[in-house]
Design a protein around this motif. Structure first.
Motif, PDB file in Angstrom:
ATOM      1  N   THR A 197     -10.685   6.353   0.799  1.00 22.45           N
ATOM      2  CA  THR A 197      -9.902   6.576  -0.377  1.00 22.45           C
ATOM      3  C   THR A 197      -9.899   5.458  -1.378  1.00 22.45           C
ATOM      4  O   THR A 197     -10.255   5.201  -2.255  1.00 22.45           O
ATOM      5  N   HIS A 231      -5.356  -2.260   1.098  1.00 19.91           N
ATOM      6  CA  HIS A 231      -6.190  -1.653   2.632  1.00 19.91           C
ATOM      7  C   HIS A 231      -6.737  -3.400   3.016  1.00 19.91           C
ATOM      8  O   HIS A 231      -6.541  -3.394   4.388  1.00 19.91           O
ATOM      9  N   TYR A 279      -4.633   1.525  -8.390  1.00 19.52           N
ATOM     10  CA  TYR A 279      -5.700   1.184  -7.530  1.00 19.52           C
ATOM     11  C   TYR A 279      -6.539   0.251  -6.766  1.00 19.52           C
ATOM     12  O   TYR A 279      -6.477   0.552  -5.651  1.00 19.52           O
ATOM     13  N   ALA A 282       1.074   9.247  -6.301  1.00 19.48           N
ATOM     14  CA  ALA A 282       1.286  10.736  -5.892  1.00 19.48           C
ATOM     15  C   ALA A 282       1.944  11.509  -6.626  1.00 19.48           C
ATOM     16  O   ALA A 282       2.832  12.842  -6.745  1.00 19.48           O
ATOM     17  N   TYR A 291      -4.140  -0.806  -4.069  1.00 18.70           N
ATOM     18  CA  TYR A 291      -4.146  -0.202  -2.739  1.00 18.70           C
ATOM     19  C   TYR A 291      -5.477  -0.781  -2.425  1.00 18.70           C
ATOM     20  O   TYR A 291      -5.192  -0.943  -1.014  1.00 18.70           O
ATOM     21  N   CYS A 322       1.986   1.316  -3.234  1.00 17.46           N
ATOM     22  CA  CYS A 322       1.013   2.748  -3.975  1.00 17.46           C
ATOM     23  C   CYS A 322       1.244   4.261  -4.187  1.00 17.46           C
ATOM     24  O   CYS A 322       0.468   4.540  -5.045  1.00 17.46           O
ATOM     25  N   GLU A 323       0.954   4.355  -2.824  1.00 19.96           N
ATOM     26  CA  GLU A 323       0.770   6.111  -2.266  1.00 19.96           C
ATOM     27  C   GLU A 323       1.515   6.453  -2.834  1.00 19.96           C
ATOM     28  O   GLU A 323       0.937   7.702  -3.883  1.00 19.96           O
ATOM     29  N   ASP A 324       3.370   5.929  -2.997  1.00 18.66           N
ATOM     30  CA  ASP A 324       3.902   6.840  -3.880  1.00 18.66           C
ATOM     31  C   ASP A 324       3.215   7.311  -5.515  1.00 18.66           C
ATOM     32  O   ASP A 324       3.743   8.021  -5.660  1.00 18.66           O
ATOM     33  N   GLY A 380      -4.297   2.480   5.268  1.00 21.37           N
ATOM     34  CA  GLY A 380      -4.901   2.990   4.195  1.00 21.37           C
ATOM     35  C   GLY A 380      -6.376   3.262   5.430  1.00 21.37           C
ATOM     36  O   GLY A 380      -6.711   3.190   5.852  1.00 21.37           O
ATOM     37  N   TYR A 437     -11.273   4.875  -5.537  1.00 20.77           N
ATOM     38  CA  TYR A 437     -10.002   4.944  -6.271  1.00 20.77           C
ATOM     39  C   TYR A 437     -10.974   3.250  -6.882  1.00 20.77           C
ATOM     40  O   TYR A 437     -10.936   3.654  -8.580  1.00 20.77           O
ATOM     41  N   LEU A 439       0.750  -1.085  -0.128  1.00 20.20           N
ATOM     42  CA  LEU A 439       0.034  -0.168  -0.036  1.00 20.20           C
ATOM     43  C   LEU A 439       0.666   1.106  -0.205  1.00 20.20           C
ATOM     44  O   LEU A 439       0.738   2.201  -1.042  1.00 20.20           O
ATOM     45  N   SER A 440       2.152   1.318   0.767  1.00 14.68           N
ATOM     46  CA  SER A 440       2.958   2.698   1.007  1.00 14.68           C
ATOM     47  C   SER A 440       3.477   3.273  -0.458  1.00 14.68           C
ATOM     48  O   SER A 440       3.627   4.106  -0.730  1.00 14.68           O
TER      49      SER A 440
END
Length: 532
Positions: A435, A425, A418, A270, A421, A265-267, A431, A439, A262-263
């Motif tokens: 959110t 989660h 998406y 963003a 993530y 995916c966030e990168d 996460g 997605y 997940l981390s």
């Protein structure tokens, strides 16, 4: 490598055949005019060209066009990198049915009856190890010692550091695929001498640790997301590969790494990637030139004139043409295509027809005058077909040729991030539920699907359906079914699973493919996977 990368790869692909692959890899250099290393690496540009040759192994099978191959004894197209991934993930699952079962190796993939003699397995194993060898040779030619001997200046060395990171990425990706498909691999790096083919075996845990450590090590040298030239890997591609190994870590090493998935995916999310406004633009002949470039994180390139290959997009676009519909003109290929080579299973179709995806742009099923069942694989008029892929541009023009297509294969794209993530989660990776739901709804809204969901509908079953609908025929399906516990065993049966019209359970050992007999014979350090 800029927008002409397709042409650039073709020019230099044979240069990395210098000393890469014989013996255990079952591949040999076929180009009698291959340029010697010392004659080649003479200019700053040559180091970029050498890197393009390493990338070329993803698209091309040999130095003399799509009919040539650096892997002996096989149909050239059988060993194409993306096509191998596609065959082993889609044909071996509920994702697709191949009609021409006399084609070597394909009947046993359709019916889950493969063995260690299957030529498609041999081709994929060899192609992946080709990537390892090509990357290793490039890294040997770009050591500090080699650069000192050639008097390479500091500015060029700075570029070469980035090139070396990309070569290591391609090697890590090959070992990731080996880990996923075969569960083991010969471990060979640039520190091993050329010709050291009987390399020690690395098992899944060792491959996982190696891929993870390599990706983490190269990240500081990789280009920032969206800042590299088209079809070259950047940090986002490395993040994506890390997210993939972490998403599947319970399968690979029995560990929960969903928070790490997940981390990353966030990168990626963003970093500035954007969904293409029109879903189908991701799969058109000009997907390398349109806004689809902002969704596609890493492609395998194809071109009807320059980077010719019988890869996954050529197979899918020609194969999806119906035998009775002769609708190839709708997709920029010959009217008859490949005569109804590809159809989909009843279970695949039922997901699209369950009421949630009736008006969804991702639902490209063609159903008229067809039965949903494929009761006889030889009867090409049965089973639904699809129209997802195209050799037409977003402006409606045909591609540059009418069989080998211009459409690049999106190996990684933002929509998958998406979905990863949301799944990570749900599996406890942290996460936000809000959110994750957002997605899923972004993907549905992009596809003009009015059936948006709330948090109560966010379940793993929904994620698996969304992954099928969003990512079908993108070489993810087998891996997804394994991770969801629905590939082997009896939890989910599809048509022709286990060689039965209605499907029967598969043994647990079939979640990993056998090591090809030729590779076992060449390297006694390898051992056959259990059950084979």
């Amino acid at each position: 490598m800029n927008l002409d990368m397709k042409k650039y790869i073709t020019i230099v692909c044979s240069l990395v055949l210098l000393s890469a692959c014989t013996g255990q890899l079952d591949v040999t250099p076929n180009d009698p005019d291959v340029i010697l290393v010392d004659d080649f690496y003479t200019t700053p540009e040559s180091y970029k060209q050498g890197l393009a040759g390493v990338y070329g192994n993803l698209s091309l099978t040999g130095p003399s066009g799509p009919g040539s191959s650096s892997i002996q004894g096989l149909d050239a197209g059988t060993s194409q990198y993306g096509r191998g991934l596609w065959n082993l993930n889609e044909l071996a699952s509920d994702g697709a049915v191949w009609s021409w079962e006399n084609d070597p190796g394909l009947r046993s993939l359709n019916r889950n009856t493969w063995s260690a003699t299957n030529p498609i397995l041999r081709g994929m194993f060899g192609r992946l190890m080709n990537s390892v060898s090509y990357a290793n040779e490039y890294l040997r030619q770009t050591t500090d010692g080699a650069l000192n001997d050639r008097g390479v200046d500091d500015a060029t060395r700075a570029d070469i550091q980035v090139y070396r990171a990309e070569a290591r990425f391609l090697r890590a990706m090959a070992y990731y695929n080996m880990m996923d498909l075969f569960g083991q691999a010969p471990m060979i790096t640039e520190d091993d001498p050329v010709g050291a083919y009987q390399a020690p075996k690395a098992d899944r845990a060792e491959l996982f640790a190696y891929v993870e450590s390599e990706l983490l090590a190269i990240l500081p040298e990789m280009a920032e997301p969206l800042m590299n030239e088209y079809a070259r890997a950047d940090k986002a591609a490395a993040w994506m590969l890390l997210a993939k190994i972490y998403l599947n870590a319970e399968v690979y090493i029995g560990q929960d790494r969903y928070a790490d998935c997940l981390s990353y995916c966030e990168d990626i999310i963003a970093a500035g990637f954007e969904l293409t406004p029109d879903y189908l633009m991701n799969f058109m002949a000009d997907n390398d030139e349109t806004v689809a470039r902002n969704e596609i994180i890493f492609p395998v390139v194809s071109d009807g004139i320059t980077t010719q290959n019988y890869g996954p997009t050529t197979v899918m676009i020609n194969g999806q043409v119906g035998s009775t519909e002769a609708n190839g003109g709708d997709f920029g290929v010959a009217a008859g295509g490949w005569g109804g080579a590809l159809r989909v299973t009843q279970q695949f179709s039922e997901v699209f027809m369950n009421g949630s995806y009736g008006t969804d742009d991702r639902n490209t099923l063609i159903t008229a005058d067809r039965t949903i069942e494929v009761s006889d694989i030889a009867d090409r008029s049965t089973g639904y077909i699809i129209g997802k892929w195209s050799n037409k541009t977003s402006g409606g023009a045909n591609g540059s040729a009418n069989e080998i297509v211009d459409t690049d294969f999106p190996m990684f794209r933002l929509a998958d991030v998406y979905l990863m993530y949301a799944e990570a989660h749900l599996r406890g990776g942290g996460g936000s539920a809000t959110t994750a739901v957002g997605y899923i709804n972004d993907l549905r809204t992009r596809a003009n699907n009015p059936n948006t969901i709330g948090q109560s509908a966010l379940t793993l079953d929904l994620i698996l359906d969304e992954r099928q609908v969003e990512l079908h025929w993108e070489a993810h399906r087998r891996q997804d079914l394994i991770r969801f516990g629905k590939y082997t065993g009896s939890a989910y049966n599809w048509s022709w699973k286990g060689n039965a019209p209605n499907g029967i359970p598969l043994g647990a050992h079939m979640a990993i493919y056998p090591i090809p007999e030729a590779s076992l014979a060449a390297n006694p350090n390898l051992t056959q996977n259990p059950g084979y």
